[in-house]
Design a protein around this motif. Structure first.
Motif, PDB file in Angstrom:
ATOM      1  N   VAL A 199      -9.697   9.944   5.298  1.00 61.88           N
ATOM      2  CA  VAL A 199      -9.038   8.646   5.135  1.00 61.88           C
ATOM      3  C   VAL A 199      -8.541   8.540   3.697  1.00 61.88           C
ATOM      4  N   GLY A 200      -7.303   8.132   3.533  1.00 63.03           N
ATOM      5  CA  GLY A 200      -6.771   8.067   2.178  1.00 63.03           C
ATOM      6  C   GLY A 200      -5.661   7.050   2.013  1.00 63.03           C
ATOM      7  N   LEU A 201      -5.156   6.997   0.783  1.00 59.38           N
ATOM      8  CA  LEU A 201      -4.036   6.132   0.425  1.00 59.38           C
ATOM      9  C   LEU A 201      -2.737   6.916   0.554  1.00 59.38           C
ATOM     10  N   ALA A 202      -1.717   6.293   1.126  1.00 63.05           N
ATOM     11  CA  ALA A 202      -0.406   6.930   1.251  1.00 63.05           C
ATOM     12  C   ALA A 202       0.668   5.959   0.789  1.00 63.05           C
ATOM     13  N   TRP A 203       1.686   6.491   0.126  1.00 65.90           N
ATOM     14  CA  TRP A 203       2.830   5.680  -0.267  1.00 65.90           C
ATOM     15  C   TRP A 203       4.033   6.605  -0.394  1.00 65.90           C
ATOM     16  N   ARG A 204       5.224   6.034  -0.419  1.00 71.84           N
ATOM     17  CA  ARG A 204       6.435   6.840  -0.455  1.00 71.84           C
ATOM     18  C   ARG A 204       6.526   7.634  -1.744  1.00 71.84           C
ATOM     19  N   ARG A 205       6.793   8.927  -1.602  1.00 73.68           N
ATOM     20  CA  ARG A 205       6.873   9.810  -2.758  1.00 73.68           C
ATOM     21  C   ARG A 205       8.050   9.471  -3.664  1.00 73.68           C
TER      22      ARG A 205
ATOM     23  N   ALA B   1       4.974  -0.802  -7.133  1.00 73.13           N
ATOM     24  CA  ALA B   1       5.067  -1.989  -7.972  1.00 73.13           C
ATOM     25  C   ALA B   1       3.711  -2.218  -8.641  1.00 73.13           C
ATOM     26  N   PRO B   2       3.688  -2.883  -9.798  1.00 71.18           N
ATOM     27  CA  PRO B   2       2.423  -3.064 -10.524  1.00 71.18           C
ATOM     28  C   PRO B   2       1.259  -3.605  -9.697  1.00 71.18           C
ATOM     29  N   PRO B   3       1.430  -4.616  -8.834  1.00 68.35           N
ATOM     30  CA  PRO B   3       0.275  -5.071  -8.048  1.00 68.35           C
ATOM     31  C   PRO B   3      -0.265  -3.989  -7.114  1.00 68.35           C
ATOM     32  N   SER B   4       0.645  -3.252  -6.461  1.00 68.58           N
ATOM     33  CA  SER B   4       0.213  -2.181  -5.564  1.00 68.58           C
ATOM     34  C   SER B   4      -0.455  -1.047  -6.339  1.00 68.58           C
ATOM     35  N   GLN B   5       0.095  -0.736  -7.514  1.00 68.71           N
ATOM     36  CA  GLN B   5      -0.512   0.306  -8.334  1.00 68.71           C
ATOM     37  C   GLN B   5      -1.898  -0.122  -8.809  1.00 68.71           C
ATOM     38  N   ARG B   6      -2.031  -1.389  -9.131  1.00 71.65           N
ATOM     39  CA  ARG B   6      -3.340  -1.895  -9.552  1.00 71.65           C
ATOM     40  C   ARG B   6      -4.356  -1.803  -8.417  1.00 71.65           C
ATOM     41  N   PHE B   7      -3.930  -2.135  -7.200  1.00 74.27           N
ATOM     42  CA  PHE B   7      -4.817  -2.038  -6.050  1.00 74.27           C
ATOM     43  C   PHE B   7      -5.171  -0.580  -5.752  1.00 74.27           C
ATOM     44  N   ALA B   8      -4.179   0.303  -5.850  1.00 70.46           N
ATOM     45  CA  ALA B   8      -4.425   1.728  -5.628  1.00 70.46           C
ATOM     46  C   ALA B   8      -5.432   2.263  -6.636  1.00 70.46           C
ATOM     47  N   ASP B   9      -5.251   1.926  -7.897  1.00 70.26           N
ATOM     48  CA  ASP B   9      -6.175   2.386  -8.941  1.00 70.26           C
ATOM     49  C   ASP B   9      -7.579   1.867  -8.686  1.00 70.26           C
ATOM     50  N   PHE B  10      -7.663   0.642  -8.220  1.00 68.28           N
ATOM     51  CA  PHE B  10      -8.966   0.034  -7.917  1.00 68.28           C
ATOM     52  C   PHE B  10      -9.682   0.831  -6.826  1.00 68.28           C
ATOM     53  N   LEU B  11      -8.957   1.195  -5.759  1.00 73.24           N
ATOM     54  CA  LEU B  11      -9.569   1.947  -4.670  1.00 73.24           C
ATOM     55  C   LEU B  11      -9.947   3.359  -5.121  1.00 73.24           C
ATOM     56  N   ILE B  12      -9.060   3.987  -5.892  1.00 77.50           N
ATOM     57  CA  ILE B  12      -9.306   5.354  -6.333  1.00 77.50           C
ATOM     58  C   ILE B  12     -10.518   5.438  -7.260  1.00 77.50           C
TER      59      ILE B  12
END
Length: 289
Positions: A265-271, A276-287
Motif C-alpha cells: 500500500v502506498g502513495l501515488a501521484w502524477r509524475r 500543491a503545498p497542502p498535498s505535499q504536506r500531507f504526503a510528507d506527513f504520511l511518509i
C-alpha cells in the motif's frame, strides 16, 4: 472558450438534458443552448446526437468531456496552489483511497494530520484501484493511497506499508485449524473473488497462477465485506488482507505462506505534476509516519 462554458458543457454532458442541466446550473435554457452552439462551432462538429428532446453525447463529445474535466481541474489546482502559497496552513487536498482502507487506515491518518493542520480541507474520493488511477490522471484527485502500484511511467510512488494476505474460510472448514497454509492447498475449493480489474483481484490472479490453480470462481464481488459474508455462508473461500479489527466470528483467516501473498500500500501521484503545498504536506506527513 470560457471556463464557465466548459463547466456548463460538463453538466450538460452528464445530464444529457438541456432542461435538467439549466435547472442545475441556474441559467435559462436559451442561454445554455447558445453556449453549447458556441462550443460546437469552435469544435467544428456536433458534440451530441439529438434524439427527440434528449441529447446523447457522441464520440466527439466524449473527447471534449474528457478534456473539459481536465481543464477545469487544472485551473482549480492552480487556484489551490496559489491559495496555499499565500497561506501554507490552509488549502485543500483531493485525496483518493481504496474501499478496503476506509474503515481504519485513512480515517486514522486524517485524524492525526488534522491535529497538526486543522485548516487544511479534504475532498475525498473512495474507489477501486483502476478508478483511483483514472481520477489522478484526469485531475479529479491530487494524491492517492492505493494498491497495487500503478504504472511507474505515469505515477510517482512511495510505499507506506505492506500487509499480508490470508485465506478466509468458514468456521469448521478443513483448513480452519491451520496456522499457515499454501494457497495450493485450496486448489479444489470454490472461490469468492473481487471483480476485475480491482487491485486485490489482480494480486489474487497472480497468486493463482504462481500456485498453478485454475480457480472455480462462484461469485465476483465489488467489495471485501461481501466476500467475507459469502465465505461465512459457506459459498467458498477467499483471498483477503489480514483483517485489522471487527472480524466476522463465522470466518477464520489463515495466513498464506506463499512468498508473494502480500499487498503493498502506498502513495501515488502524477509524475508530470508537482504536488500543491497542502498535498505535499500531507504526503510528507504520511511518509514520515
Amino acid at each position: 472558450m470560457h471556463l464557465e462554458e466548459l463547466r456548463w458543457f460538463v453538466v450538460l454532458a452528464e445530464t444529457e438534458h438541456v432542461t435538467e442541466a439549466a435547472a442545475e446550473l441556474g441559467v435559462s435554457q436559451p442561454t445554455l443552448s447558445r453556449a453549447l452552439t458556441r462550443i460546437e462551432q469552435k469544435a467544428g462538429v456536433a458534440l451530441f446526437d439529438r434524439v427527440g428532446r434528449r441529447l446523447h453525447l457522441n464520440e466527439y463529445g466524449r473527447i471534449m468531456l474528457e478534456h473539459a474535466r481536465r481543464s477545469i481541474s487544472e485551473v482549480q489546482a492552480a487556484m489551490d496552489r496559489i491559495a496555499a502559497l499565500r497561506d501554507p496552513d490552509t488549502g485543500r487536498v483531493r485525496l483518493a483511497f481504496l474501499h478496503s482502507l476506509a474503515n481504519w487506515y485513512v480515517p486514522e491518518q486524517l485524524r492525526r494530520f488534522r491535529e497538526t493542520a486543522p485548516k487544511i480541507q479534504f475532498d475525498l474520493f473512495q474507489g477501486a484501484a483502476h478508478e483511483i488511477a483514472r481520477s489522478i490522471v484526469d485531475g479529479g484527485s491530487d494524491i492517492a493511497i492505493t494498491s497495487p502500484r500503478p504504472d511507474p511511467a505515469d505515477f510517482s510512488w512511495h510505499r507506506l506499508y505492506v500487509e499480508r494476505l490470508c485465506l478466509a474460510v468458514p468456521v469448521g472448514h478443513r483448513l480452519a485449524a491451520r496456522t499457515r497454509v499454501n494457497l495450493s492447498a485450496a486448489a479444489d475449493e470454490p472461490f469468492v473473488a473481487l471483480e476485475k480489474p480491482f487491485g486485490l483481484r489482480q494480486l489474487t490472479d497472480e497468486l493463482w497462477t504462481d500456485a498453478g490453480i485454475d480457480p472455480q470462481i462462484v461469485f465476483e464481488a465489488s467489495e471485501i465485506p461481501t466476500m467475507e459474508g459469502l465465505v461465512a455462508a459457506g459459498f467458498g473461500v477467499a483471498v483477503v488482507p489480514v483483517p485489522r479489527d471487527g472480524t466476522d466470528a463465522r470466518v477464520v483467516h489463515v495466513p498464506l505462506s506463499n512468498s508473494q501473498a502480500k499487498r503493498e500500500v502506498g502513495l501515488a501521484w502524477r509524475r508530470d505534476r508537482p504536488l500543491a503545498p497542502p498535498s505535499q504536506r500531507f504526503a510528507d506527513f504520511l511518509i514520515e509516519g
